[in-house]
Every structure is written in C-alpha cells, then in structure tokens.
Motif scaffolding. Structure first.
Motif, PDB file in Angstrom:
ATOM      1  N   GLY A   1       0.795  -1.219   0.000  1.00 32.71           N
ATOM      2  CA  GLY A   1       0.000   0.000   0.000  1.00 32.71           C
ATOM      3  C   GLY A   1       0.829   1.272   0.000  1.00 32.71           C
ATOM      4  N   HIS A   2       2.138   1.160  -0.245  1.00 35.38           N
ATOM      5  CA  HIS A   2       2.948   2.388  -0.340  1.00 35.38           C
ATOM      6  C   HIS A   2       2.672   3.089  -1.653  1.00 35.38           C
ATOM      7  CE1 HIS A   2       6.063  -0.076  -2.571  1.00 35.38           C
ATOM      8  NE2 HIS A   2       6.154   1.060  -3.227  1.00 35.38           N
ATOM      9  N   VAL A   3       2.921   4.408  -1.634  1.00 27.51           N
ATOM     10  CA  VAL A   3       2.924   5.222  -2.851  1.00 27.51           C
ATOM     11  C   VAL A   3       4.156   6.115  -2.786  1.00 27.51           C
ATOM     12  CG1 VAL A   3       0.422   5.215  -3.310  1.00 27.51           C
ATOM     13  CG2 VAL A   3       1.398   6.928  -1.768  1.00 27.51           C
ATOM     14  N   ALA A   4       4.692   6.442  -3.945  1.00 32.09           N
ATOM     15  CA  ALA A   4       5.977   7.148  -3.989  1.00 32.09           C
ATOM     16  C   ALA A   4       6.942   6.395  -3.079  1.00 32.09           C
ATOM     17  CB  ALA A   4       5.804   8.616  -3.636  1.00 32.09           C
ATOM     18  N   SER A   5       7.604   7.091  -2.148  1.00 33.95           N
ATOM     19  CA  SER A   5       8.418   6.366  -1.160  1.00 33.95           C
ATOM     20  C   SER A   5       7.882   6.603   0.239  1.00 33.95           C
ATOM     21  CB  SER A   5       9.895   6.780  -1.279  1.00 33.95           C
ATOM     22  OG  SER A   5      10.448   6.276  -2.492  1.00 33.95           O
ATOM     23  N   LEU A   6       6.556   6.591   0.314  1.00 33.56           N
ATOM     24  CA  LEU A   6       5.846   6.685   1.601  1.00 33.56           C
ATOM     25  C   LEU A   6       5.348   5.287   1.940  1.00 33.56           C
ATOM     26  CD1 LEU A   6       3.748   9.945   1.001  1.00 33.56           C
ATOM     27  CD2 LEU A   6       6.050   9.744   1.980  1.00 33.56           C
ATOM     28  N   PHE A   7       5.918   4.702   2.994  1.00 31.14           N
ATOM     29  CA  PHE A   7       5.637   3.311   3.324  1.00 31.14           C
ATOM     30  C   PHE A   7       4.848   3.198   4.620  1.00 31.14           C
ATOM     31  CE2 PHE A   7       8.172   1.321   0.058  1.00 31.14           C
ATOM     32  CZ  PHE A   7       9.108   2.296  -0.271  1.00 31.14           C
ATOM     33  N   PRO A   8       3.969   2.212   4.722  1.00 32.23           N
ATOM     34  CA  PRO A   8       3.198   2.064   5.971  1.00 32.23           C
ATOM     35  C   PRO A   8       4.141   1.969   7.175  1.00 32.23           C
ATOM     36  CG  PRO A   8       2.443   0.493   4.320  1.00 32.23           C
ATOM     37  CD  PRO A   8       3.681   1.135   3.761  1.00 32.23           C
ATOM     38  N   GLY A   9       3.790   2.703   8.233  1.00 32.16           N
ATOM     39  CA  GLY A   9       4.570   2.607   9.457  1.00 32.16           C
ATOM     40  C   GLY A   9       5.921   3.297   9.404  1.00 32.16           C
ATOM     41  N   HIS A  10       6.266   3.881   8.281  1.00 27.68           N
ATOM     42  CA  HIS A  10       7.562   4.587   8.153  1.00 27.68           C
ATOM     43  C   HIS A  10       7.353   6.056   8.539  1.00 27.68           C
ATOM     44  CE1 HIS A  10      11.300   6.129   6.454  1.00 27.68           C
ATOM     45  NE2 HIS A  10      11.712   4.878   6.305  1.00 27.68           N
ATOM     46  N   PRO A  11       8.276   6.625   9.312  1.00 28.50           N
ATOM     47  CA  PRO A  11       8.054   7.994   9.820  1.00 28.50           C
ATOM     48  C   PRO A  11       7.818   9.039   8.731  1.00 28.50           C
ATOM     49  CG  PRO A  11      10.328   7.248  10.222  1.00 28.50           C
ATOM     50  CD  PRO A  11       9.550   6.040   9.807  1.00 28.50           C
ATOM     51  N   VAL A  12       8.384   8.860   7.559  1.00 31.23           N
ATOM     52  CA  VAL A  12       8.207   9.897   6.514  1.00 31.23           C
ATOM     53  C   VAL A  12       6.753   9.941   6.055  1.00 31.23           C
ATOM     54  CG1 VAL A  12       8.902  10.608   4.190  1.00 31.23           C
ATOM     55  CG2 VAL A  12      10.620   9.789   5.809  1.00 31.23           C
ATOM     56  N   PHE A  13       6.065   8.831   6.154  1.00 29.05           N
ATOM     57  CA  PHE A  13       4.631   8.794   5.796  1.00 29.05           C
ATOM     58  C   PHE A  13       3.845   9.745   6.697  1.00 29.05           C
ATOM     59  CE2 PHE A  13       0.430   7.721   5.127  1.00 29.05           C
ATOM     60  CZ  PHE A  13      -0.128   6.724   5.923  1.00 29.05           C
ATOM     61  N   ASP A  14       4.318   9.920   7.919  1.00 31.63           N
ATOM     62  CA  ASP A  14       3.563  10.707   8.911  1.00 31.63           C
ATOM     63  C   ASP A  14       3.851  12.207   8.819  1.00 31.63           C
ATOM     64  OD1 ASP A  14       4.258   8.060  11.236  1.00 31.63           O
ATOM     65  OD2 ASP A  14       2.499   8.361   9.944  1.00 31.63           O
ATOM     66  N   LEU A  15       4.804  12.601   7.974  1.00 31.27           N
ATOM     67  CA  LEU A  15       5.150  14.027   7.908  1.00 31.27           C
ATOM     68  C   LEU A  15       3.947  14.850   7.452  1.00 31.27           C
ATOM     69  CD1 LEU A  15       8.727  13.973   6.262  1.00 31.27           C
ATOM     70  CD2 LEU A  15       8.132  14.401   8.672  1.00 31.27           C
ATOM     71  N   THR A  16       3.652  15.907   8.199  1.00 36.21           N
ATOM     72  CA  THR A  16       2.504  16.751   7.816  1.00 36.21           C
ATOM     73  C   THR A  16       2.969  18.133   7.337  1.00 36.21           C
ATOM     74  OG1 THR A  16       2.374  17.490  10.120  1.00 36.21           O
ATOM     75  CG2 THR A  16       0.966  15.634   9.470  1.00 36.21           C
ATOM     76  N   ALA A  17       4.280  18.338   7.347  1.00 28.79           N
ATOM     77  CA  ALA A  17       4.807  19.624   6.869  1.00 28.79           C
ATOM     78  C   ALA A  17       5.967  19.341   5.919  1.00 28.79           C
ATOM     79  CB  ALA A  17       5.292  20.465   8.051  1.00 28.79           C
ATOM     80  N   GLY A  18       6.256  20.341   5.101  1.00 27.62           N
ATOM     81  CA  GLY A  18       7.346  20.177   4.132  1.00 27.62           C
ATOM     82  C   GLY A  18       6.848  19.480   2.874  1.00 27.62           C
ATOM     83  N   THR A  19       7.620  19.654   1.809  1.00 26.96           N
ATOM     84  CA  THR A  19       7.195  19.094   0.510  1.00 26.96           C
ATOM     85  C   THR A  19       8.016  17.875   0.099  1.00 26.96           C
ATOM     86  OG1 THR A  19       8.690  20.616  -0.642  1.00 26.96           O
ATOM     87  CG2 THR A  19       6.400  21.348  -0.310  1.00 26.96           C
ATOM     88  N   THR A  20       9.232  17.755   0.663  1.00 28.36           N
ATOM     89  CA  THR A  20      10.084  16.615   0.294  1.00 28.36           C
ATOM     90  C   THR A  20      10.738  16.059   1.550  1.00 28.36           C
ATOM     91  OG1 THR A  20      12.092  17.969   0.071  1.00 28.36           O
ATOM     92  CG2 THR A  20      10.693  17.727  -1.911  1.00 28.36           C
ATOM     93  N   SER A  21      11.233  14.836   1.419  1.00 24.75           N
ATOM     94  CA  SER A  21      11.979  14.243   2.528  1.00 24.75           C
ATOM     95  C   SER A  21      12.932  13.188   1.984  1.00 24.75           C
ATOM     96  CB  SER A  21      11.023  13.599   3.539  1.00 24.75           C
ATOM     97  OG  SER A  21      11.761  12.988   4.607  1.00 24.75           O
ATOM     98  N   ALA A  22      14.005  12.995   2.721  1.00 21.68           N
ATOM     99  CA  ALA A  22      14.853  11.824   2.477  1.00 21.68           C
ATOM    100  C   ALA A  22      14.177  10.627   3.129  1.00 21.68           C
ATOM    101  CB  ALA A  22      16.231  12.041   3.090  1.00 21.68           C
ATOM    102  N   VAL A  23      14.401   9.462   2.570  1.00 20.93           N
ATOM    103  CA  VAL A  23      13.866   8.222   3.146  1.00 20.93           C
ATOM    104  C   VAL A  23      15.040   7.278   3.361  1.00 20.93           C
ATOM    105  CG1 VAL A  23      12.373   6.211   2.748  1.00 20.93           C
ATOM    106  CG2 VAL A  23      11.627   8.491   2.006  1.00 20.93           C
ATOM    107  N   HIS A  24      15.156   6.772   4.575  1.00 27.34           N
ATOM    108  CA  HIS A  24      16.203   5.778   4.859  1.00 27.34           C
ATOM    109  C   HIS A  24      15.522   4.475   5.271  1.00 27.34           C
ATOM    110  CE1 HIS A  24      19.324   8.871   4.654  1.00 27.34           C
ATOM    111  NE2 HIS A  24      18.526   9.642   5.378  1.00 27.34           N
ATOM    112  N   ASP A  25      16.236   3.360   5.086  1.00 30.88           N
ATOM    113  CA  ASP A  25      15.653   2.048   5.461  1.00 30.88           C
ATOM    114  C   ASP A  25      14.337   1.784   4.728  1.00 30.88           C
ATOM    115  OD1 ASP A  25      16.561   3.054   8.782  1.00 30.88           O
ATOM    116  OD2 ASP A  25      17.767   1.882   7.340  1.00 30.88           O
TER     117      ASP A  25
END
Ligand SMILES: O=C(O)[C@H](O)[C@@H](O)[C@H](O)[C@H](O)COP(=O)(O)O
Length: 244
Positions: A151-175
C-alpha cells in the motif's frame, strides 16, 4: 472534496494504453487552458509501461512537449544514470524521444550530484526547485503513483516515519522496505496538493493493497493519496478484484 473514481480495464497492457491516452488528453487540456502542463511521474513497472505506451500513441503529437514540466514523486537515491533510477527508466521508456525543454525536466538529485550522498540535502534541493516558481509547490495538473503490495505510494511506506510528515514538501527516506534503502520523496501534503492524483495498479499482487486502500484503510499511504479535485484509481481487473 476530492471525487474518487475507479476505472477498471481487463489487463495491464490495456491499462498502460488507457492511462497514457488519459495523460495525453490531460496535458492537451492543460495546455489549451494555460499554455503549459505540470505532471508528476512515478517509478515502477506499470509506470514504465504507461510511458512506453504514450510513445506509441499518435495523439501525443498534439502536445507541445517544450511546455510541459515533468517532476518526480520519488526517486531511488542512486548515481546519475543508474538503471534503477526512476528518471533513467522514464528517459529510456519515452522521455528521451520527446522534444522536452531540459530545463523543465525536474529530476530529483542523484547520489553523485551536487550534494553527494547526503539525501537530506538532496531533498532540500528538490524542495527549493519546487519553490522556484514562487510558491511552495507548482500547480500539478496530474500526479501519478504506482501502488505497492504493502500500500505504499511514492516512497511513503506504511509505518515509516516519513509517511507521517505533515509539513514540508520533500523528505529523504532511509531504510526503505523496497530497495534501494535510500530515497527522496514528495511528502503526503505535497502529493495531496495536486489537482488530480492517479493511482495506477496492475496484477494480482496488488489486489489486497488496492482493495484495502480503496476501502479506506488509513494504515496504507495509498488511502491518503487524494487529489484536490479528483482521485482516480486506474486498475486492471486483477488489481481491482477485491474493490467493493
Ligand atoms: O520508486 C519506486 O519504486 C516507485 O515510485 C514505487 O512507489 C512504485 O510506484 C510502486 O512500488 C509500484 O511499483 P510497481 O508498479 O513496479 O509494482
């Protein structure tokens, strides 16, 4: 309130051609309205097939490619030209055959680019590029997304902290659960800023995640990927098998 529309076609080949045809129409309409179009591409197998199909459609000749801005929803943080980069795959699928304005092809930075292997700096650089038009984000006419088995989209993965970001337009994703481990991605708010979000999925391995996301399972990032005016689920019959 975004309107959600589900379109189902028999198989992946038909899906790729259908999405490509819709994309051409969307770009043509945007250019007719305001002389340019802004499209966000994604990575993965069906996305690649959509782009390849677009190259085969005669109606693509109606597009003034020099007035199309291309962005990416996410990128695998690898050296420029790496075959696994979404940009590389998009260029090979069709982009390098189109009369695009290179200045309007906004690839996410590579891991051997100006920021080296600093994914946070690369994400910040992309955010700055997004802001270059004077607002935090361009007006994306359409933002395309593949959908993962989880159920991920782009590089937003379930349970991954970057999915929870509510501010900003971009993020690095690790792991990242999907290799490679380091990526750069648009955030969910950035995805939700697009006029239309198109979620594209084919094959039986997507049946569960698509059924759950369309059904509103908010544990899945795909369930949050909505456009301002429209959200399309563009599916083949296998991926749609458990959509109520
Ligand atoms: O960088 C990536 O891997 C993609 O952006 C990713 O979000 C992809 O779209 C989905 O994993 C679906 O990929 P498939 O269509 O290959 O299943």
């Amino acid at each position: 309130m975004s309107k959600t529309l589900v379109v189902v076609v028999p198989d992946a080949d038909t899906l790729a051609a259908t999405v490509a045809s819709r994309l051409i129409a969307k770009i043509v309409d945007a250019q007719a309205e305001r002389g340019s179009a802004s499209v966000v591409l994604t990575g993965g197998r069906i996305a690649k097939r959509v782009l390849a199909a677009l190259g085969d459609l005669p109606e693509a000749a109606a597009i003034n490619w020099s007035r199309v801005d291309l962005w990416w929803g996410d990128e695998r943080f690898l050296p420029a030209g790496d075959p696994e980069r979404n940009e590389t795959q998009a260029r090979e699928a069709v982009l390098d055959t189109l009369a695009l304005d290179p200045a309007r092809v906004h690839a996410m930075p590579a891991s051997d680019g100006p920021d080296g292997d600093d994914a946070e700096a690369a994400a910040a650089r992309y955010a700055a590029e997004l802001r270059a038009g004077g607002t935090d984000l361009p007006a994306f006419d359409v933002l395309m997304l593949g959908v993962g088995e989880d159920g991920h989209v782009a590089s937003l993965f379930p349970g991954h902290p970057v999915f929870d970001l509510t501010a900003g337009t971009t993020s690095a994703v690790h792991d990242s659960p999907k290799p490679p481990p380091t990526r750069v991605t648009l955030t969910l708010p950035a995805i939700q800023s697009a006029d239309e979000v198109w979620l594209i999925a084919a094959g039986p391995d997507k049946t569960d995640s698509v059924g759950r996301a369309v059904g509103g399972d908010k544990a899945l990032p795909a369930a949050h990927a909505t456009g301002v005016s429209k959200t399309y689920w563009l599916l083949d019959s296998a991926a749609a098998a458990s959509v109520a």
